[in-house]
Design an enzyme around this catalytic site. Structure first.
Site, PDB file in Angstrom:
ATOM      1  N   GLU A 123      -5.574  -0.005   0.931  1.00  0.00           N
ATOM      2  CA  GLU A 123      -6.828   0.545   0.419  1.00  0.00           C
ATOM      3  C   GLU A 123      -6.639   0.916  -1.049  1.00  0.00           C
ATOM      4  OE1 GLU A 123      -8.019   4.616   1.419  1.00  0.00           O
ATOM      5  OE2 GLU A 123      -6.198   4.805   2.615  1.00  0.00           O
ATOM      6  N   ASP A 174      11.076   6.293  -0.088  1.00  0.00           N
ATOM      7  CA  ASP A 174      10.769   6.494  -1.503  1.00  0.00           C
ATOM      8  C   ASP A 174       9.682   7.552  -1.668  1.00  0.00           C
ATOM      9  OD1 ASP A 174      11.173   6.091  -4.193  1.00  0.00           O
ATOM     10  OD2 ASP A 174       9.874   4.326  -4.335  1.00  0.00           O
TER      11      ASP A 174
END
Length: 457
Positions: free
Chosen positions: A99, A143
């Protein structure tokens, strides 16, 4: 092959995603704004730099992308699709379709300085529940850093910022073998000690990274600045500096989250519970010590009234349950509690003569916010409870385990809880036994309610 070729504007991936312009880049790939020509919507497409050069690597990449594409949680930027395209002779390259998020990331927000503790707790809670969902699905992000955290303010008044975790380019499936041992994965300033060593990483690595992010939110500066190698090595030599002036709940939580050994860190679920308490409790105190309030409080209180439990005489059936619980778990105190609007009333109490307490200090008010057992092995060091007056005060509570009393229509009346003045562990089997006893209580209450309905019909 690790470097992806430059994709010109207008390139078409997967026969439907038309790249428009580059909007971001990192060590693991390049992000483009793109147009989904099939559905007619704007998306973000990340072309991952690591390419699959062999059939085995291609099969693994396909399997992992399918798992990532199934992740669907309000605290995660939605991964809409994943695929591969031919980036060179015989080389398939992975791309992720997400998105498109319009707005600032946490890295930009922190350029204006640290955030208020309550906002940090709120943002941290959003991220922790997202990680809990990922970890339960067997996925490790690897991460977690400010640049991968998008901020939202749905109401436009900045009163409740919300956070979403994005960029799954280096995520891995926790149960699969890791083939890159000995190499860095992640961002140096936020990587865990095991990442810095190049070891295999699990879900605990995300907890460490989130701890460093929250610490930076509170202090305004990264715990391990400097060049990548220097930053990576620093965490192997010293724990992050956590100011003594920091709120005790945050200090204890961050020390646990950034423990050197992975097994010493809490789970994402435990972190979310602690951050929820840190986010809500200050607000409750500001409002003249009002208790923690569930979202369905009006309906819940109506359910409490329906069972006609408050201020009723002692009940032999429930007294036997609390006495049995005390014997089974070798604790001095066991209670069947009912959480009222401003108090916690003890329908049955073994090992104490107290019949009720205020709702705010009572741990049962926190326990009914959960849909499962709420266990505090050592309340003196747990950030959810260490400042609670029952813990810090004369009573000296150190252990608490409570199971919500669920009605058939989904409301939590109160708890069956056991307490101790000594810390202790509570095994999964013990939790199940406590849940069974709570189910017996609720079955008895449902039968009584049904009998009342029969007599009055």
């Amino acid at each position: 092959m690790t470097d992806s070729p430059q994709h010109p504007d207008g390139a078409l991936l997967g026969g439907r995603y038309r790249l428009e312009n580059q909007i971001g880049a990192g060590s693991m790939g390049t992000v483009y704004r793109a147009r989904d020509e099939f559905l007619g919507r704007d998306v973000a497409v990340k072309v991952v730099r690591t390419a699959a050069a062999t059939a085995e690597e291609q099969q693994q990449a396909d399997a992992e992308s399918k798992i990532l594409a199934r992740l669907n949680h309000h605290s995660l930027v939605t991964l809409l699709d994943a695929g591969t395209h031919l980036s060179g002779p015989g080389i398939q390259q992975l791309y992720l379709v997400m998105e498109l998020v319009e707005g600032a990331d946490l890295r930009l927000r922190l350029q204006d300085g640290p955030l208020a503790p309550r906002k940090v707790a709120q943002l941290g809670y959003d991220l922790a529940v997202g990680l809990d969902y990922m970890h339960d699905a067997g996925v490790v992000h690897r991460d977690v850093k400010p640049a991968n955290i998008m901020l939202f303010d749905y109401r436009g008044d900045d009163a409740r910022l919300r956070a979403k975790l994005t960029d799954f380019g280096v995520a891995l499936i926790a149960r699969e073998p890791q083939l890159q041992t000995g190499t860095f994965t992640g961002t140096a300033a936020y990587m865990s000690p095991e990442q810095a060593r190049g070891h295999n990483v699990g879900t605990e690595s995300d907890i460490y990274s989130l701890g460093l992010v929250l610490l930076q939110c509170l202090t305004g500066v990264p715990a391990y600045p400097g060049p990548a190698l220097e930053s990576a090595v620093a965490r192997l030599l010293r724990a992050p500096a956590i100011p003594e002036s920091m709120e005790a709940g945050f200090r204890v939580l961050l020390q646990a989250m950034t423990a050197l050994e992975p097994q010493d860190r809490p789970s994402a679920h435990e972190v979310s519970l602690a951050l929820y308490e840190l986010a809500v409790t200050p607000r409750a105190r500001h409002r003249m010590n009002q208790p923690l309030i569930p979202a369905d409080e009006a309906e819940r209180i109506a359910a409490v009234r329906r069972y006609n439990l408050l201020d009723t005489p002692p009940d032999g059936a429930f007294d036997r349950i609390t006495a049995l619980a005390a014997r089974l778990f070798s604790v001095p105190v066991a209670i069947v509690s009912v959480v009222d609007t401003d108090r916690i009333w003890f329908k049955s109490h073994h090992g104490t003569d107290v019949e009720q307490i205020g709702r705010d200090p009572g741990l049962c008010a926190s326990a009914i916010l959960q849909d499962e057992a709420w266990v505090v092995p050592d309340a003196r060091v747990d950030p959810r409870t260490l400042t609670n007056p029952l813990v810090a005060g004369e009573f000296g509570l150190q252990f608490y385990a409570g199971v919500p009393l669920h009605t058939r229509d989904g409301y939590n009346l109160g708890t069956l809880c056991v307490l101790d003045r000594e810390p202790r562990e509570f095994t999964r089997d013990e939790v199940l036994t406590l849940e069974d006893l709570a189910a017996i209580i609720m079955n008895d209450l449902e039968m009584r309610l049904e009998n009342q309905r029969t007599l009055t019909s």
